[in-house]
Design an enzyme around this catalytic site. Structure first.
Site, PDB file in Angstrom:
ATOM      1  N   CYS A 279      14.872   6.861  25.145  1.00 55.38           N
ATOM      2  CA  CYS A 279      13.686   6.004  25.258  1.00 55.38           C
ATOM      3  C   CYS A 279      13.717   5.023  26.429  1.00 55.38           C
ATOM      4  CB  CYS A 279      13.480   5.238  23.955  1.00 55.38           C
ATOM      5  SG  CYS A 279      13.009   6.329  22.612  1.00 55.38           S
TER       6      CYS A 279
HETATM    7  P1  NAD Z   1      12.905  15.157  20.107  1.00 55.82           P
HETATM    8  O1  NAD Z   1      13.022  15.852  21.408  1.00 55.82           O
HETATM    9  O2  NAD Z   1      14.115  14.813  19.319  1.00 55.82           O
HETATM   10  O3  NAD Z   1      11.949  16.012  19.144  1.00 55.82           O
HETATM   11  C1  NAD Z   1      10.767  16.643  19.546  1.00 55.82           C
HETATM   12  C2  NAD Z   1      10.524  17.837  18.605  1.00 55.82           C
HETATM   13  O4  NAD Z   1       9.239  18.370  18.883  1.00 55.82           O
HETATM   14  C3  NAD Z   1      11.521  18.984  18.789  1.00 55.82           C
HETATM   15  O5  NAD Z   1      12.086  19.310  17.536  1.00 55.82           O
HETATM   16  C4  NAD Z   1      10.670  20.131  19.340  1.00 55.82           C
HETATM   17  O6  NAD Z   1      11.123  21.403  18.938  1.00 55.82           O
HETATM   18  C5  NAD Z   1       9.312  19.793  18.734  1.00 55.82           C
HETATM   19  N1  NAD Z   1       8.174  20.411  19.429  1.00 55.82           N
HETATM   20  C6  NAD Z   1       7.950  20.563  20.753  1.00 55.82           C
HETATM   21  N2  NAD Z   1       6.792  21.188  20.958  1.00 55.82           N
HETATM   22  C7  NAD Z   1       6.245  21.428  19.746  1.00 55.82           C
HETATM   23  C8  NAD Z   1       5.047  22.045  19.288  1.00 55.82           C
HETATM   24  N3  NAD Z   1       4.156  22.555  20.157  1.00 55.82           N
HETATM   25  N4  NAD Z   1       4.817  22.116  17.973  1.00 55.82           N
HETATM   26  C9  NAD Z   1       5.712  21.619  17.092  1.00 55.82           C
HETATM   27  N5  NAD Z   1       6.873  21.019  17.449  1.00 55.82           N
HETATM   28  C10 NAD Z   1       7.128  20.935  18.757  1.00 55.82           C
HETATM   29  O7  NAD Z   1      12.054  13.845  20.403  1.00 55.82           O
HETATM   30  P2  NAD Z   1      12.181  12.397  19.714  1.00 55.82           P
HETATM   31  O8  NAD Z   1      13.398  11.699  20.198  1.00 55.82           O
HETATM   32  O9  NAD Z   1      11.925  12.512  18.253  1.00 55.82           O
HETATM   33  O10 NAD Z   1      10.937  11.665  20.397  1.00 55.82           O
HETATM   34  C11 NAD Z   1       9.601  12.033  20.105  1.00 55.82           C
HETATM   35  C12 NAD Z   1       8.684  10.961  20.678  1.00 55.82           C
HETATM   36  O11 NAD Z   1       8.927   9.715  20.013  1.00 55.82           O
HETATM   37  C13 NAD Z   1       8.888  10.682  22.164  1.00 55.82           C
HETATM   38  O12 NAD Z   1       7.652  10.358  22.731  1.00 55.82           O
HETATM   39  C14 NAD Z   1       9.791   9.463  22.177  1.00 55.82           C
HETATM   40  O13 NAD Z   1       9.638   8.703  23.344  1.00 55.82           O
HETATM   41  C15 NAD Z   1       9.262   8.712  20.969  1.00 55.82           C
HETATM   42  N6  NAD Z   1      10.226   7.801  20.342  1.00 55.82           N
HETATM   43  C16 NAD Z   1      11.535   8.191  20.209  1.00 55.82           C
HETATM   44  C17 NAD Z   1      12.437   7.323  19.578  1.00 55.82           C
HETATM   45  C18 NAD Z   1      13.883   7.710  19.432  1.00 55.82           C
HETATM   46  O14 NAD Z   1      14.674   6.827  19.095  1.00 55.82           O
HETATM   47  N7  NAD Z   1      14.264   8.951  19.661  1.00 55.82           N
HETATM   48  C19 NAD Z   1      12.001   6.082  19.081  1.00 55.82           C
HETATM   49  C20 NAD Z   1      10.652   5.755  19.199  1.00 55.82           C
HETATM   50  C21 NAD Z   1       9.776   6.622  19.837  1.00 55.82           C
END
Ligand code: NAD
Length: 445
Positions: A279
């Site tokens: 992030c």
């Molecule tokens: P991640 O990469 O861990 O997970 C994303 C998931 O989306 C994956 O499992 C992927 O397979 C799936 N995906 C991709 N395309 C898809 C589709 N078309 N249909 C269904 N699933 C699909 O990402 P994350 O760390 O969970 O982050 C997600 C969002 O949340 C980002 O924008 C990030 O900036 C935000 N965020 C993350 C955190 C954190 O601590 N990781 C905290 C707050 C906000």
């Protein structure tokens, strides 16, 4: 409520599991069939404290995972988009968001009931209304506001504390295009009683998330710059400096009776080897790029990134004070994940540090309580000996570099005490008491 969560990564899976625990009926959707299988078998695909217990409790009852997005939309009242939003070097990459918006639009075409689509991923201001909403309208042939709602609900959970953060939030931001949307979003969060709620527009909600992350990243780079100054000046320890700063009553207010509200240092005003994770680095870069597009040079946040980019290198600089040539030096790396409590290696400061050590032919052993498998995917060239045990890792080491603030490392003074010869401990997080270790150095000393 019937809830669809699209994307089952750190945010999507934790949100889905916690919303199920709060009594909603949740369908998690992912394109990764292996993840979907694991979730249905109550095996969390990521490490997060407390997640397994809640998943075991809810999988098969309040929660199921599928790959069929359309089915999930047709069977739900509200959908949360939680796919990744990486930074591609120039701007935020909305490929995943756009793809999901198109698919949800297609599904909405067949849906007769009112449905609210919510962006939970971190996206730059304007994305929900200017990218997601038009795609939903185009692919559904329907009208936002009249036929369906569109909202933005940023997620503030911290990896490592994700389940607790979701279950006990400090605030909930509900950005909606209209009151009807915001009311449905409020219903989703109605089981979270007594939490401050900010009702606003999607664009403001989007900027709240970036501003919060940018402030924390700024605090870290600020502390690191002061730490580097302590090193440059000599004779000053940044830990003492920050303790003196932190005791300002505006930072740690004094209550009646003299007690401080938060007398301990927050991790954000401690010097260390830099911030990482999925992030802070990408969000600050994306905001700076977005500001530039709007004609605003964001000099402060640009510097926050620059300071952070060189910070991991400080570990190698410290090592070179003691070992001018690292060639053949036995180094134990302790901590690989970007922070404790997670196996997430994304943008971890351990990555450039290890790469730098490999370039200089150090002999490297590495240990992390949970991130070993993730780290092995990145360093699979056989140049690192990944250990399963802390004492085996430090055995025979000339340098021990502590890079992640895992509680388990508090045992190090005891562990190193009997080693002969004594290794040099480089404290990249300034978590240990320097007086407890014979050969100690660290950031900001
Ligand atoms: P991640 O990469 O861990 O997970 C994303 C998931 O989306 C994956 O499992 C992927 O397979 C799936 N995906 C991709 N395309 C898809 C589709 N078309 N249909 C269904 N699933 C699909 O990402 P994350 O760390 O969970 O982050 C997600 C969002 O949340 C980002 O924008 C990030 O900036 C935000 N965020 C993350 C955190 C954190 O601590 N990781 C905290 C707050 C906000």
């Amino acid at each position: 409520m019937q809830v669809a969560v699209i994307g089952t990564g750190y945010v999507g899976l934790v949100s889905g599991v916690c919303l199920a625990e709060k009594g909603h009926s949740v369908i998690c959707v992912d394109i990764d069939a292996e993840k979907v299988d694991k979730i249905n078998n109550a095996i969390p695909p990521i490490y997060e404290r407390g997640l397994e217990t809640l998943l075991k409790k809810n999988a098969g009852t309040n929660l199921e995972a599928i790959t069929d997005l359309k089915k999930a939309i047709l069977e739900s009242d509200i959908s949360l988009i939680a796919v990744g939003t990486p930074f591609d070097g120039n701007s935020i990459d909305l490929t995943y968001i756009e793809e999901v918006a198109r698919q949800i639009g297609e599904a909405l075409k067949e849906k007769t009931d009112y449905h609210v689509v919510v962006t939970k991923s971190t996206v730059v201001p304007g994305t929900t209304e200017e990218t997601v909403l038009p795609l939903l309208e185009e692919y559904s042939g329907k009208k936002a506001g009249r036929d369906f709602g569109v909202g933005m609900n940023p997620e503030f959970l911290r990896e490592g504390e994700a389940v607790d953060d979701f279950m006990f939030p400090d605030r909930i931001v509900l950005g909606g295009i209209d009151d009807k949307t915001r009311n449905v979003m409020a219903e989703l969060y109605s089981p979270f009683e007594g939490v401050d709620i900010v009702r606003t527009t999607p664009k403001t909600a989007e900027l709240i998330k970036y501003t919060a992350n940018s402030l924390l990243a700024t605090m870290i780079s600020f502390s690191n710059e002061i730490g580097n100054l302590c090193t440059a000046l000599g004779g000053i320890d940044v830990v003492d400096v920050m303790r003196g700063v932190h005791l300002d009553k505006r930072l740690t207010p004094i209550m009646e009776g003299g007690e401080r509200i938060n007398p301990s240092f927050t991790t954000y005003i401690e010097a260390g080897c830099g911030f990482g994770g999925s992030c802070f680095p990408k969000d600050v870069k994306a905001l700076v790029a977005h500001g530039k597009k709007a004609g605003l040079a964001m000099r402060l946040l640009d510097s926050v990134i620059q300071t952070n980019d060189v910070q991991p290198q400080k570990i190698i600089e410290i090592m070179k004070k003691h070992y001018p040539s690292i060639n053949g030096v036995k180094v134990a790396i302790l901590g690989l994940a970007f922070k404790p409590g997670t196996d997430d290696m994304r943008e971890s400061p351990a990555i450039p540090i290890i790469k730098g050590l490999i370039d200089e032919n150090a002999v490297i052993k590495a240990y992390d309580p949970v991130a070993k498998e993730e780290a092995m995917k990145l360093f699979n060239n056989g140049k690192i000996d990944f250990c399963d045990d802390l004492s085996l890792t430090v055995e025979g080491a000339e340098v021990v570099a502590l890079l992640t603030r895992w509680d388990e490392f508090n045992i190090l003074p005891e562990l190193l005490k009997n080693m002969d010869p004594q290794p040099l401990l480089i404290d990249g997080r300034r978590m240990l008491n320097k007086d407890d270790i014979t050969r100690y150095d660290g950031i900001g000393l």
